[in-house]
Design a protein around this motif. Structure first.
Motif, short mmCIF file in Angstrom:
data_model
loop_
_atom_site.label_atom_id
_atom_site.label_comp_id
_atom_site.label_asym_id
_atom_site.label_seq_id
_atom_site.Cartn_x
_atom_site.Cartn_y
_atom_site.Cartn_z
N SER A 150 53.63 29.83 -0.24
CA SER A 150 52.22 29.46 -0.18
C SER A 150 51.66 30.16 1.05
O SER A 150 52.43 30.62 1.90
CB SER A 150 52.06 27.94 -0.05
OG SER A 150 52.66 27.49 1.14
N ASP A 151 50.36 30.27 1.14
CA ASP A 151 49.75 31.06 2.20
C ASP A 151 48.35 30.51 2.44
O ASP A 151 47.43 30.82 1.69
CB ASP A 151 49.71 32.53 1.77
CG ASP A 151 49.22 33.46 2.87
OD1 ASP A 151 48.87 32.97 3.95
OD2 ASP A 151 49.19 34.68 2.63
N ILE A 152 48.21 29.68 3.45
CA ILE A 152 46.96 28.93 3.67
C ILE A 152 46.50 29.11 5.11
O ILE A 152 47.30 29.02 6.04
CB ILE A 152 47.18 27.42 3.40
CG1 ILE A 152 47.62 27.21 1.94
CG2 ILE A 152 45.92 26.62 3.71
CD1 ILE A 152 48.04 25.77 1.62
N GLY A 202 42.57 39.59 -0.06
CA GLY A 202 43.66 38.72 -0.49
C GLY A 202 44.71 39.53 -1.22
O GLY A 202 44.56 40.73 -1.41
N HIS A 203 45.78 38.85 -1.60
CA HIS A 203 46.94 39.53 -2.17
C HIS A 203 47.62 38.64 -3.19
O HIS A 203 47.39 37.43 -3.23
CB HIS A 203 47.92 39.90 -1.04
CG HIS A 203 48.22 38.74 -0.13
ND1 HIS A 203 49.17 37.80 -0.43
CD2 HIS A 203 47.66 38.35 1.05
CE1 HIS A 203 49.20 36.89 0.55
NE2 HIS A 203 48.29 37.19 1.46
N LEU A 204 48.47 39.24 -3.98
CA LEU A 204 49.28 38.47 -4.92
C LEU A 204 50.26 37.59 -4.13
O LEU A 204 50.69 37.96 -3.05
CB LEU A 204 50.06 39.43 -5.84
CG LEU A 204 49.19 40.30 -6.76
CD1 LEU A 204 50.00 41.46 -7.34
CD2 LEU A 204 48.57 39.48 -7.88
N LEU A 257 46.82 34.53 -6.49
CA LEU A 257 46.36 35.35 -5.36
C LEU A 257 45.86 34.46 -4.22
O LEU A 257 45.51 33.30 -4.43
CB LEU A 257 45.19 36.25 -5.76
CG LEU A 257 45.40 37.25 -6.88
CD1 LEU A 257 44.54 36.87 -8.06
CD2 LEU A 257 45.05 38.65 -6.43
N THR A 258 45.80 35.06 -3.04
CA THR A 258 45.11 34.41 -1.94
C THR A 258 43.68 34.94 -1.91
O THR A 258 43.43 36.09 -2.26
CB THR A 258 45.77 34.71 -0.58
OG1 THR A 258 45.59 36.11 -0.29
CG2 THR A 258 47.25 34.39 -0.61
N VAL A 259 42.76 34.08 -1.51
CA VAL A 259 41.38 34.50 -1.21
C VAL A 259 41.19 34.17 0.26
O VAL A 259 41.18 32.99 0.63
CB VAL A 259 40.37 33.75 -2.09
CG1 VAL A 259 38.95 34.12 -1.68
CG2 VAL A 259 40.61 34.07 -3.56
N GLU A 260 41.12 35.20 1.10
CA GLU A 260 41.15 34.94 2.54
C GLU A 260 40.17 35.80 3.32
O GLU A 260 40.58 36.60 4.16
CB GLU A 260 42.58 35.13 3.08
CG GLU A 260 43.27 36.42 2.68
CD GLU A 260 44.65 36.54 3.34
OE1 GLU A 260 44.73 36.35 4.56
OE2 GLU A 260 45.63 36.79 2.62
N PRO A 261 38.87 35.61 3.05
CA PRO A 261 37.90 36.35 3.86
C PRO A 261 37.94 35.89 5.30
O PRO A 261 38.34 34.76 5.58
CB PRO A 261 36.56 35.99 3.20
CG PRO A 261 36.79 34.65 2.59
CD PRO A 261 38.23 34.66 2.13
N ILE A 309 39.31 31.82 6.27
CA ILE A 309 39.49 30.70 5.34
C ILE A 309 40.34 31.24 4.20
O ILE A 309 39.93 32.18 3.51
CB ILE A 309 38.12 30.19 4.82
CG1 ILE A 309 37.29 29.64 5.99
CG2 ILE A 309 38.34 29.13 3.74
CD1 ILE A 309 35.87 29.25 5.61
N GLU A 310 41.52 30.68 4.04
CA GLU A 310 42.44 31.23 3.05
C GLU A 310 42.91 30.15 2.08
O GLU A 310 43.54 29.17 2.48
CB GLU A 310 43.65 31.86 3.74
CG GLU A 310 44.65 32.46 2.74
CD GLU A 310 45.79 33.18 3.42
OE1 GLU A 310 46.15 32.81 4.56
OE2 GLU A 310 46.33 34.11 2.81
N ASP A 311 42.60 30.38 0.81
CA ASP A 311 43.04 29.50 -0.26
C ASP A 311 43.89 30.28 -1.25
O ASP A 311 43.73 31.50 -1.38
CB ASP A 311 41.82 28.96 -1.03
CG ASP A 311 40.97 28.02 -0.21
OD1 ASP A 311 41.52 27.02 0.28
OD2 ASP A 311 39.76 28.28 -0.06
MN LIG Z 1 47.56 35.78 3.18
#
Ligand SMILES: [Mn+2]
Length: 506
Positions: A295-297, A378-380, A418-422, A460-462
């Protein structure tokens, strides 16, 4: 309820599974059988794969600290984990492509193992545990494979497009008697890993649930005067004690104040060691890993629980881009377009704040967004935090500022995670570079910008799963500024936080 009763009650518990008891997730061995079956389907559809081909993978090896005999906690190699779910080191695994027959090869352990490490299990034990068709010893590899008379051994050789490193191809004594192909397997298995099955999604929901809870515990516990590493420690403790997560998916990034603009802070040269000050923003990027699924938050919040007007403005700018992307994500969307969308929202919002001035289209043309968000959107995500398959053949990296940092440029399809991390960061090096470039400097209001020097950054990363019509949000933490302030305020007036309960126990 006892552990065994709970186990008996779980719907997915038919057959063997990985489970750490209590509230941890039970992961059926069938997850890996399905992975193998999907891989074999793809390979059989590939004209280059002759009948009687056998996939051969080498698992990860147990290593020690440098020249010592102190073992490093073993974590399985990711392709091997995806295929077999085996937690032990020093194994090999084979899959007969025509039948899907799975064969595990385990090391023949010395008698001393029984003294120092515990019971030596027979092959039958592993056959049950991992629900494979055959188990043999690794010293029998050559003989067992020869008895199958394969036309081709498919070994894994390919470049990881994030690291540039090449996978370690299986090798063993006697391999020269076989015909080996090391090019067919890699793109096919990487492609399988990109699309998550329902069983894999279930694990990723779990890693996100536990990691989200752990982030909330950190937000409850944080106070000016604490060291950044205390929060790293609390996150890890929660993930392990509640979630059975012995590993995190990557080194915890716990930047406060100016450190929040150091994208990969937390490494050995900067080990989350700053004292958190009143007025600091905390940017904590942490994710727990369960049974090798990650996970990546990232959560960004004020250390004292109250945003300053400037912190609130930058945070809300990033939240706006994050929510715009989450709303736009669906199958058929090209990931670089999501990056561009986030950049555009940042430019609009930074203009409203007064840091930028001028025409947004003109800013886009000179890639001004990358000054504030130098990384990809973001990334897979999967077994690896930067999961494989971002750039298969035919998908090219876009060589432009910001976009070139994207770990994938793919078009989204259902089943991708994926992560969404702007993020918006105030990185002196990039700001000075922009100010020195007349094409970019003309958009910067240096007087307002000066106020944000040393501000750090906001990310902010979801984590999301792409569905048939949009996306499923896997991460669940307070996100708006109001939610964060309310959550942190409530936590500080309550004594029920996990951190305070833990310290009472000591
Ligand atoms: Mn990430």
């Amino acid at each position: 309820m006892t552990d065994s009763a709970r186990r008996g009650n779980m719907a997915a518990s038919e057959g063997p599974s990985f489970w750490l008891g209590k509230e941890t997730l039970q992961v059926p061995a069938a997850l890996f059988a399905q992975n193998r079956s999907r891989l074999c389907d793809r390979l059989r559809a590939n004209k280059e794969t002759p009948k009687k081909s056998i996939i051969l993978l080498q698992g990860g090896e147990q290593t020690n600290r440098y020249c010592t005999d102190t073992g490093i906690i073993f974590r399985q190699e990711s392709y091997f984990h995806w295929t077999f779910g085996v937690t032990e080191a020093d194994c090999y695994g084979a899959v007969e492509v025509d039948s899907g027959n799975a064969i595990l090869f385990i090391p023949r352990l010395p008698e001393s193992y029984a003294v120092w490490m515990g019971k030596i299990h027979p092959p039958e034990y592993f056959k049950q545990k991992y629900a494979v068709n055959e188990v043999h010893y690794t010293d029998e590899l050559s003989q067992v494979l020869a008895s199958k008379n394969p036309s081709l051994l498919l070994t894994l050789r390919g470049v990881n497009t994030d690291s540039g490193s090449v996978t370690r191809e299986a090798s063993f004594e006697g391999i020269s008697q076989f015909t080996v192909n090391n090019t067919i397997l890699h793109p096919e298995i990487a492609e399988c890993r990109v699309i998550k099955t329902d069983m894999e999604l279930e694990v990723l929901r779990y890693t996100n649930k536990i990691s989200s809870e752990a982030h909330k515990e950190v937000m409850k516990a944080v106070k000016p005067g604490m060291k950044e590493y205390e929060l790293e420690s609390l996150f890890q403790h929660y993930c392990y004690t509640r979630g059975g997560m012995r590993h995190t998916s990557y080194t915890c990034i716990c930047g406060s104040g100016h450190n929040s603009s150091v994208l990969h802070y937390g490494h050995a040269g900067a080990p989350n060691e700053k004292t958190i000050e009143d007025g600091d923003l905390c940017l904590f990027d942490m994710g727990g890993e369960y049974y090798c699924y990650g996970s990546d938050i990232t959560c960004t919040f004020p250390a004292n629980g109250k945003f300053t007007p400037d912190q609130r403005a930058i945070y809300e700018a990033v939240l706006k881009s994050s929510r715009a992307v989450l709303k736009a994500v669906k199958p058929g969307v090209a990931w670089p377009d999501m990056h561009r969308l986030a950049d555009r929202v940042h430019l609009e919002e930074l203009t409203k704040i007064g840091i930028l001035q001028g025409n947004i289209e003109d800013m886009v043309k000179v890639h001004l967004g990358a000054v504030f968000m130098p990384h990809g959107l973001g990334h897979l995500l999967g077994i690896d935090v930067h999961d494989v398959g971002g750039y298969p053949e035919g998908v090219e990296r876009i060589d432009l500022p910001g976009l070139r940092s994207l770990r994938t440029a793919r078009v989204l399809v259902p089943g991708m995670v994926l992560t969404v991390e702007p993020g918006i960061y105030f990185i002196d090096h990039l700001l000075d570079q922009a100010l020195a470039d007349p094409a970019q400097a003309c958009f910067l209001n240096n007087e307002v910008l000066a106020r944000f020097r040393g501000f750090g950054g906001v990310r902010i990363e979801d984590d999301i799963a792409v569905t048939a019509t949009g996306m499923e949000l896997l991460t669940c933490v307070p996100r708006t500024t109001d939610e964060i302030e309310a959550f942190m305020g409530e936590a500080q007036s309550s004594s029920k936080s996990f951190a305070s309960v833990s310290s009472q126990c000591l």
